[in-house]
Design a protein around this motif. Structure first.
Motif, mmCIF file in Angstrom:
data_model
loop_
_atom_site.group_PDB
_atom_site.id
_atom_site.type_symbol
_atom_site.label_atom_id
_atom_site.label_comp_id
_atom_site.label_asym_id
_atom_site.label_seq_id
_atom_site.Cartn_x
_atom_site.Cartn_y
_atom_site.Cartn_z
ATOM 1 N N THR A 52 -36.410 -14.446 -1.202
ATOM 2 C CA THR A 52 -36.564 -15.258 -0.002
ATOM 3 C C THR A 52 -35.350 -15.121 0.902
ATOM 4 O OG1 THR A 52 -37.854 -16.814 -1.299
ATOM 5 C CG2 THR A 52 -37.073 -17.568 0.835
ATOM 6 N N ILE A 53 -34.182 -15.128 0.297
ATOM 7 C CA ILE A 53 -32.965 -15.029 1.095
ATOM 8 C C ILE A 53 -32.510 -13.572 1.115
ATOM 9 C CG2 ILE A 53 -31.473 -15.613 -0.874
ATOM 10 C CD1 ILE A 53 -30.841 -16.483 2.809
ATOM 11 N N LEU A 54 -32.237 -13.058 2.290
ATOM 12 C CA LEU A 54 -31.845 -11.655 2.413
ATOM 13 C C LEU A 54 -30.345 -11.471 2.301
ATOM 14 C CD1 LEU A 54 -34.192 -10.473 5.285
ATOM 15 C CD2 LEU A 54 -34.472 -10.203 2.841
ATOM 16 N N PHE A 55 -29.578 -12.324 2.955
ATOM 17 C CA PHE A 55 -28.134 -12.165 2.916
ATOM 18 C C PHE A 55 -27.491 -13.493 3.269
ATOM 19 C CE2 PHE A 55 -30.110 -10.219 6.629
ATOM 20 C CZ PHE A 55 -29.793 -11.164 7.599
ATOM 21 N N THR A 56 -26.215 -13.610 2.939
ATOM 22 C CA THR A 56 -25.523 -14.855 3.248
ATOM 23 C C THR A 56 -24.466 -14.660 4.326
ATOM 24 O OG1 THR A 56 -24.027 -14.398 1.385
ATOM 25 C CG2 THR A 56 -25.882 -15.862 0.986
ATOM 26 N N ARG A 125 -42.158 -13.000 6.211
ATOM 27 C CA ARG A 125 -41.212 -14.095 5.996
ATOM 28 C C ARG A 125 -39.768 -13.665 6.206
ATOM 29 N NH1 ARG A 125 -41.181 -18.101 0.732
ATOM 30 N NH2 ARG A 125 -39.911 -19.741 1.665
ATOM 31 N N HIS A 126 -39.505 -12.369 6.080
ATOM 32 C CA HIS A 126 -38.127 -11.884 6.138
ATOM 33 C C HIS A 126 -37.873 -11.186 7.466
ATOM 34 C CE1 HIS A 126 -38.240 -12.787 1.916
ATOM 35 N NE2 HIS A 126 -39.200 -11.916 1.726
ATOM 36 N N LYS A 127 -36.926 -11.696 8.213
ATOM 37 C CA LYS A 127 -36.566 -11.095 9.490
ATOM 38 C C LYS A 127 -35.063 -10.831 9.508
ATOM 39 C CE LYS A 127 -40.239 -13.742 11.745
ATOM 40 N NZ LYS A 127 -40.556 -14.616 10.604
ATOM 41 N N PHE A 128 -34.672 -9.741 10.120
ATOM 42 C CA PHE A 128 -33.250 -9.402 10.144
ATOM 43 C C PHE A 128 -32.946 -8.597 11.399
ATOM 44 C CE2 PHE A 128 -35.697 -6.505 7.513
ATOM 45 C CZ PHE A 128 -35.428 -5.257 8.073
ATOM 46 N N ARG A 129 -31.698 -8.700 11.841
ATOM 47 C CA ARG A 129 -31.275 -7.987 13.042
ATOM 48 C C ARG A 129 -30.876 -6.563 12.691
ATOM 49 N NH1 ARG A 129 -26.365 -8.401 16.904
ATOM 50 N NH2 ARG A 129 -25.235 -8.950 15.026
ATOM 51 N N LEU A 758 -38.797 -6.828 10.441
ATOM 52 C CA LEU A 758 -39.573 -7.821 9.712
ATOM 53 C C LEU A 758 -40.131 -7.125 8.488
ATOM 54 C CD1 LEU A 758 -40.433 -7.914 13.003
ATOM 55 C CD2 LEU A 758 -41.432 -10.072 12.249
ATOM 56 N N MET A 759 -40.172 -7.799 7.350
ATOM 57 C CA MET A 759 -40.711 -7.141 6.166
ATOM 58 C C MET A 759 -41.321 -8.146 5.196
ATOM 59 S SD MET A 759 -37.386 -5.936 3.999
ATOM 60 C CE MET A 759 -36.287 -7.112 3.218
ATOM 61 N N GLY A 760 -42.182 -7.603 4.356
ATOM 62 C CA GLY A 760 -42.818 -8.412 3.328
ATOM 63 C C GLY A 760 -43.654 -7.526 2.428
ATOM 64 N N ILE A 761 -44.126 -8.093 1.328
ATOM 65 C CA ILE A 761 -45.007 -7.375 0.404
ATOM 66 C C ILE A 761 -46.362 -8.061 0.424
ATOM 67 C CG2 ILE A 761 -45.431 -6.732 -1.997
ATOM 68 C CD1 ILE A 761 -42.435 -6.541 -2.383
ATOM 69 N N LYS A 762 -47.399 -7.300 0.694
ATOM 70 C CA LYS A 762 -48.750 -7.852 0.772
ATOM 71 C C LYS A 762 -49.218 -8.227 -0.635
ATOM 72 C CE LYS A 762 -53.164 -7.058 3.039
ATOM 73 N NZ LYS A 762 -54.131 -7.060 1.958
ATOM 74 N N ASN A 763 -49.593 -9.476 -0.792
ATOM 75 C CA ASN A 763 -50.009 -9.981 -2.101
ATOM 76 C C ASN A 763 -51.518 -9.981 -2.240
ATOM 77 O OD1 ASN A 763 -47.349 -10.563 -2.933
ATOM 78 N ND2 ASN A 763 -47.391 -12.449 -1.746
#
Length: 774
Positions: A52-56, A125-129, A758-763
């Motif tokens: 869920t969390i990509l980076f801090t 759910r995951h977005k990053f610059r 944006l990324m995710g795994i299709k369930n």
């Protein structure tokens, strides 16, 4: 593995199941790490999934980091390192990888047309610059090269310095090394990192919050161009407190090693990181040397005017818990495009003709790495920036993997492939890449034996071909091309969007008594979050205040908490300014709250320095806690008085919010609204775009002209239409597909706009019947 049959059948699943090692959550402590370890110990959870969390701390994902994730998705941890910026569980259960590239779009497009990109922001759910793109985005991400550069590089002799007759024709004035250092030779002082640079790259500095217990090297002498250089390299292991020193090597000029010792960590070792450090449990057992002994030896060895040289030296100094003012970092000395860094192994080969960090050897040799960094610094000083720029290191690095493929070389799946491209990794697995793109985009692309390129006449045809071809390949890149904004329009939209965020983060409140205590009012508004500006409005019958907050959550919390309450017997109204840009702010806030990335995340104001320690002591109260995000001030690195907590489920987040806002914690909070990568952008705005509301947009003179601005090819309409089309294609993908949407960003002479991923795994739950894909 046998080579895959072309375009006829779905590839087999990759390999057998592997137990993944526990990971490190940035600066999070052992209690949070235990959650990952529990996840790994339960084999019944077999679906591939992302953390869920990509980076801090890392606000931006570089092209190199993104490439590392894709290689890991292809090959697994037995062949390439696990990504450091995110977690991919059960990689062996991935069925496919699909990358959608929206060429010509940037982060600005996504947030300017946030409402129109409804499906994408809800499904992923995951977005990053991402940084602004370099000259070849596909080469950076998957290793697919351009014909022209490939032909030029065929003239170079890989593994040695190019001769004068074989240099690639390049514009030296555009080289980042020339732009930083000029063309003439430089001395040691010019190569030293400035204090501002050391702050930017998070070197330990005296007076910084995280460096209270760090030891000074006592090197406070006068540094000149004749000062002695010392090469330094450290190896670390992972302990219950993070990374700790296990080996140090210090090399003096001439290559003489003056210190090479193993070090016993102070805390329990969780992972010896043997593949990098070469350290094993057996080798550390007889060691009695501790960190304080090494600190004492370094203080005695280094003269007052010593200059330390290393590669990513900030990590070494943090492991040593020491502060040194005079440093040359070869990862920053050999400047690269877009703020990226060359690896030490690559520089050693390209500059010095040396092979280091041999994969056949157990771990890195710290003495060899320290000596290499020292030699690289000496080379730069001896030959000057112009000579280095003429080597065209950027082109060499981009095409390093292509050279091996052209020679027919392939390494087995079990061999470490740190420098290989995604294309090379697929080749070593006997698999092919599918590239679907418009014909206009492939005119300069080189052919590759394991890349099936399908050229199309339009984006619509790319979409139609993707429905047929993508299920037949283990790895696909689907590239759409859009007309970018003109520089003038991009700047105007950029400014409007920035001012919009500034305005919706502003609160007008009142009326207040003419005898109200202004200090108490300021304290009240600061309790909701960090205040950017606070001003008293006296144009009204009774005083009002205008408060601009640093984060949107604070403004929303202030409105929800203050609107309608009694203060000194007067009922207060709290609201946003009403301008052209805030007319839809209520709808926007509601959509932000429902954004998949923000669900399960809560915002807290009033967080103190001891918050993390208290949270860890009472962690049993907070089920499903995945990450604690405590932002720091970019300038002084002090912790700000707010934070975000990420939970696995929405219910866990709401339960925690009720606890934190109770009497015991004395915190205020609400659901999160702002994706974390957006904070950096908003905090880096120029001062004029952070002022209280003032920008007014003049509408077109005629209604018909206004309607024409929303014609079919308007960017707003294109964003809405293509967001839906890609959504339909996403629903056709098989379960267990790792899917990425990449907006590469734009680059022009008028400025650059960062990209967005944006990324995710299709369930399984998201799959729909094939007949709905038509």
């Amino acid at each position: 593995m046998e080579p895959e049959k072309e375009n006829t059948e779905r590839p087999p699943k990759r390999g057998r199941k592997r137990r993944q090692a526990p990971s490190q959550l940035g600066g999070a402590a052992e209690a949070l790490r235990a959650g990952w370890e529990r996840e790994e110990r339960h084999p019944q959870v077999k679906k591939a999934r992302l953390s869920t969390i990509l980076f801090t701390e890392n606000w931006e994902v570089t092209h190199e980091q993104l490439c590392g994730l894709l290689k890991y998705a292809v090959m697994g941890k037995s062949s390439v390192p696990k990504p450091s910026w995110c977690q991919l569980f059960h990689q062996n259960n991935l069925n496919n990888v699909v990358v959608f590239v929206l060429q010509g779009m940037s982060q600005l497009h996504f947030y300017k047309f946030y409402m129109e990109f409804g499906f994408l922001r809800k499904a992923f759910r995951h977005k990053f610059r991402l940084p602004s793109p370099s000259s070849d985005f596909l080469a950076d991400i998957i290793g697919l090269q351009k014909k022209e550069t490939t032909e030029d590089l065929s003239k170079l002799s890989t593994g040695s310095l190019p001769s004068a007759s074989s240099k690639v024709s390049i514009n030296l004035q555009d080289d980042p090394i020339i732009q930083k250092y000029g063309s003439k030779k430089v001395g040691i002082i010019k190569c030293l990192l400035t204090k501002e640079e050391m702050k930017t790259f998070h070197f330990p500095l005296q007076g910084f919050p995280d460096c209270e217990n760090f030891v000074l090297t006592k090197c406070n002498g006068s540094v000149t161009d004749n000062s002695p250089l010392f090469g330094l390299d450290c190896e670390m292991c992972l302990t219950s407190k993070g990374r700790e020193l296990t080996r140090i090597a210090l090399v003096a000029e001439g290559g003489v090693c003056v210190l090479d010792e193993l070090v016993k960590p102070d805390n329990k070792v969780l992972d010896y990181l043997t593949s990098f450090s070469g350290i094993t449990k057996k080798s550390l057992e007889p060691v009695t040397t501790k960190l304080k002994d090494i600190q004492r030896k370094l203080k005695a060895l280094l003269p007052p005017n010593a200059v330390l040289v290393g590669h990513s030296l900030d990590l070494d100094l943090k492991a040593l818990k020491m502060i040194h003012p005079y440093v040359i970092d070869t990862s920053l000395l050999y400047v690269r495009e877009q703020g990226r860094r060359f690896k030490l192994k690559f520089l050693a080969k390209a500059i010095l003709g040396k092979d280091i960090q041999n994969p056949d050897r157990l771990g890195h040799d710290a003495t060899e790495d320290a000596r290499t960094a020292l030699e690289l610094a000496r080379y730069f000083l001896k030959y000057g920036p112009k000579k280095v720029a003429e080597l065209n290191l950027e082109a060499l690095a981009r095409h390093q993997g292509l050279h091996a493929a052209d020679q027919g070389q392939s390494s087995p799946a079990g061999v470490q492939q740190h420098n290989a491209s995604v294309l090379d990794c697929l080749h070593s697995m006997g698999q092919k890449l599918l590239l679907l793109t418009r014909e206009v985009d492939t005119s300069e692309l080189s052919s590759s034996r394991n890349c099936e390129t399908v050229t199309c006449l339009s984006n619509k045809e790319v979409l139609e071909q993707a429905r047929v071809e993508v299920p037949l390949f283990p790895f696909s890149v689907v590239q759409f091309s859009f007309e970018g904004f003109s520089p003038a329009l991009a700047e105007e939209m950029n400014q409007r969007l920035r001012v919009k965020w500034s305005e919706i983060s502003t609160v007008y409140a009142g009326p207040f008594s003419k005898t109200c205590n202004l200090r108490s009012l300021k304290r009240l508004f600061k309790s909701f979050g960090p205040v950017q500006s606070f001003s008293l409005v006296l144009e009204t019958h009774q005083p009002h205040v205008c408060v601009q907050y640093e984060v949107l959550e604070a403004a929303q919390l202030a409105i929800e908490s203050l609107n309608g309450i009694l203060i000194d017997g007067i009922r207060v109204k709290a609201q946003r300014p009403v301008t052209e840009l805030t007319l839809d702010c209520d709808t926007l806030v509601n959509e932000l709250e429902q954004d998949s990335e923000n669900q399960g995340t809560i915002y807290l104001s009033g967080v103190s320095e001891t918050f993390r320690e208290r949270l860890l002591r009472q962690s049993s109260l907070f089920v499903g806690l995945e990450a604690v995000i405590l932002p720091k001030d970019f300038k002084n690195r002090k912790q700000k008085k707010y934070g975000f907590l990420k939970f696995k489920t929405i219910s866990s987040a709401q339960r925690a919010l009720s606890i934190f806002t109770g009497r015991g914690w004395k915190l205020k909070g609400r659901n999160a609204l702002t994706p974390r990568h957006l904070h950096t952008w908003l905090q880096s705005l120029p001062p004029e775009s952070r002022t209280p509301p003032g920008l007014h947009i003049v509408p077109p003179p005629f209604e018909q002209q206004a309607l024409q601005t929303l014609k079919v090819d308007h960017p707003k309409i294109a964003a809405w239409r293509w967001g839906r089309k890609i959504g339909k294609l996403y629903h056709c993908l098989c379960p267990g597909t790792l899917c990425l949407i990449l907006l590469p960003g734009t680059k022009s002479s008028h400025g650059s706009l960062p990209g967005l991923g944006l990324m995710g795994i299709k369930n399984e739950e998201e799959s729909i019947a094939p007949n709905k894909c038509s």
